[in-house]
Design an enzyme around this catalytic site. Structure first.
Site, PDB file in Angstrom:
ATOM      1  CD  GLU A 212      31.207  48.043  31.389  1.00  0.00           C
ATOM      2  OE1 GLU A 212      31.198  46.976  32.032  1.00  0.00           O
ATOM      3  OE2 GLU A 212      31.032  48.090  30.168  1.00  0.00           O
ATOM      4  CB  ALA A 213      31.088  48.866  38.887  1.00  0.00           C
TER       5      ALA A 213
ATOM      6  CE  LYS B 251      29.053  48.427  42.927  1.00  0.00           C
ATOM      7  NZ  LYS B 251      30.473  48.717  42.666  1.00  0.00           N
TER       8      LYS B 251
ATOM      9  CB  THR C 246      38.586  51.863  44.071  1.00  0.00           C
ATOM     10  OG1 THR C 246      39.512  50.869  43.620  1.00  0.00           O
ATOM     11  CG2 THR C 246      37.877  51.366  45.323  1.00  0.00           C
TER      12      THR C 246
END
Length: 497
Positions: free
Chosen positions: A50-51, A79, A343
């Site tokens: 989710e990032a 973010k 990543t």
């Protein structure tokens, strides 16, 4: 290898990897190739990625996505950084932001100037000169319309990976990507070359292709189970081998950063979305049982859970070849690096971008494959070193896990980088390194490495001028804060227009 025209691209597996591959190939290649994606609704996806990191903006831009629509469709948030808690030692925190502190001279990075000033008694720390950090602490965000590079503020997104995949699927099918529902029962190979010729589905359908993208997850149905590519295991360096994920209710205030909270044998992520929070614990099964892991996670959710725990087993490392014969492994089929620096989605993006740069035309050439694999190997190893850095450089004495990773032998490439920085504060960016000098600087200093010396050019600035310069930079960085909306105000305005 083979000298037949590459016309039909078959993608095995959906999810984020499959649909990112499908939409980008079709967007860039257009009618030059046919793209067919084979997936089964009966097979779930991990879907906890989710990032992201800032290059996702380039991916979305190439697709022509409207940012407001993207944020709405994927329940995304902004973010600006990752906040690391308890990594150096208990009750210590630092940020790895997507910005850069201060302003550097032509041949002298800003942190050398700051170190000299600190030696002279100037009371300040690196992050006070980082606009991303200041916005994280104030929970603010908006794009700043300026030509001044000192006010540049890099950002990425948190989003619901399953919603992102669904969004890209819709776009892909509008572009002409064919989706076929079904599970693979058999795989046909050319008797002499070993190239994949077709997928045989359980309902009897045969899907033929010239080039295959393996997005089947950790199973690696084509790259490993059929082609026996092999796996390079890095678990002696990255010792966590399990994760448990659990969503929870969103917080009232949506933080513009990811949190990474170290525990006695692993770490916990907290990712704020518009509709919920993403949570998980990455841990070592040699130190925690599944029940212990769940208890640690649930005890640290900070908001009521919204589902049952989802366990994930993994082995850190990479396939020995990302491209083998006429199969390119993308996503988890290509390897696994834990999500510490977000990543995973970027590795999907870079794999497909690399393929598009090296897309075969009149057949697949050995030199082309070799170059692709060389670049993939370098990328994986550079990210691996950056993640190991977080574990290895720690001062924790409260658990054997942290003591062991501090004393373990590390790759020579990382050992060299740490040694140079310890001696004189020098940082260098390897060719194509995903992480810039500012990223290495923040993690090294955040983890407690203080260089013994600084660049001699820093001595060329008189003390009073140096102090004035630092104060001016700090004032410039802080000036926009009063005018910026909160992160939630920004999201509400953009998503409701």
């Amino acid at each position: 290898m083979t000298k037949s025209l590459i016309k039909n691209v078959v993608i095995l597996g959906g999810g984020t990897a499959g649909w990112m591959s499908a939409v980008l190939i079709k967007k860039v290649m257009g009618s030059v190739v046919n793209v067919e994606l084979v997936e089964s609704e009966a097979i779930g996806t991990i879907g906890v990625g989710e990032a992201t990191i800032p290059p996702i903006q380039l991916f979305n831009s190439v697709l022509g996505l409207n940012e407001a629509e993207f944020l709405r469709e994927t329940k995304a948030t902004i973010k600006l950084a990752i906040k690391f808690d308890n990594w150096k030692e208990l009750n210590h925190s630092y940020y790895h932001t997507f910005g850069a502190a201060g302003k550097s001279l032509a041949f002298c990075h800003f942190h050398h100037l700051l170190q000299r000033a600190q030696n002279l008694g100037h009371q300040s720390h690196l992050w006070e000169y980082d606009l991303n950090y200041l916005c994280c602490e104030a929970e603010k965000f908006a794009k700043i319309n300026t030509q001044d590079p000192i006010l540049e503020m890099g950002y990425a997104y948190h989003f619901d990976a399953s919603l992102y995949a669904a969004y890209l699927r819709k776009l892909s099918e509008q572009m002409g990507v064919k989706r076929t529902e079904g599970m693979v029962n058999d795989v046909k190979q050319h008797k002499e070359s070993g190239f994949i010729e077709s997928l045989i589905l359980k309902d009897g359908q045969e899907i033929q292709g010239d080039l295959f993208i393996d997005c089947s997850g950790m199973a690696g149905l084509l790259t490993e189970k059929k082609l026996n590519t092999g796996y390079e295991d890095w678990s002696h360096w990255l010792r966590c081998d399990r994760a448990v994920a659990m969503p929870s209710e969103r917080f009232e205030n949506t933080l513009p950063y990811t949190r990474s909270i170290a525990h006695t044998a692993g770490w916990q992520w907290r990712i704020p979305l518009q509709h919920r929070n993403g949570n998980g614990l990455v841990y070592s099964s040699h130190h925690y049982s599944e029940d212990e892991a769940v208890n640690i996670l649930t005890d640290n959710l900070e908001s009521p859970s919204l589902g049952d725990p989802n366990f994930i087993r993994f082995r850190t490392g990479r396939r020995r070849k990302q491209w083998n014969k006429n199969v390119i492994a993308v996503g988890l089929s290509s390897g696994f690096l834990e999500p510490l620096e977000s990543t995973s989605i970027h590795l999907i993006q870079s794999a497909i971008v690399r393929l598009l740069h090296n897309f075969p035309h009149q057949g697949i050439d050995e030199s082309q494959v070799a170059e692709y694999n060389k670049q993939s190997k370098i990328e994986y190893e550079q990210i691996r070193d950056f993640i190991i850095l977080h574990y290895h450089v720690n001062e924790r004495t409260d658990s054997q896990f942290w003591i062991d990773v501090r004393h373990m032998d590390i790759p020579a490439s990382l050992k060299h980088k740490i040694k140079i920085f310890k001696e004189n504060g020098q940082l260098f960016r390897e060719q194509e390194d995903l992480f810039a000098e500012s990223s290495w600087l923040q993690v090294m200093m955040g983890q407690g490495i203080q260089p013994r010396d600084y660049h001699p050019l820093a001595d060329g600035v008189p003390q009073d001028k140096l102090f004035n310069m630092l104060d001016q930079i700090k004032a410039i960085k802080q000036e926009p804060l009063a005018k910026l909306p909160t992160h939630d105000e920004f999201l509400n305005k953009l998503c409701n227009t």
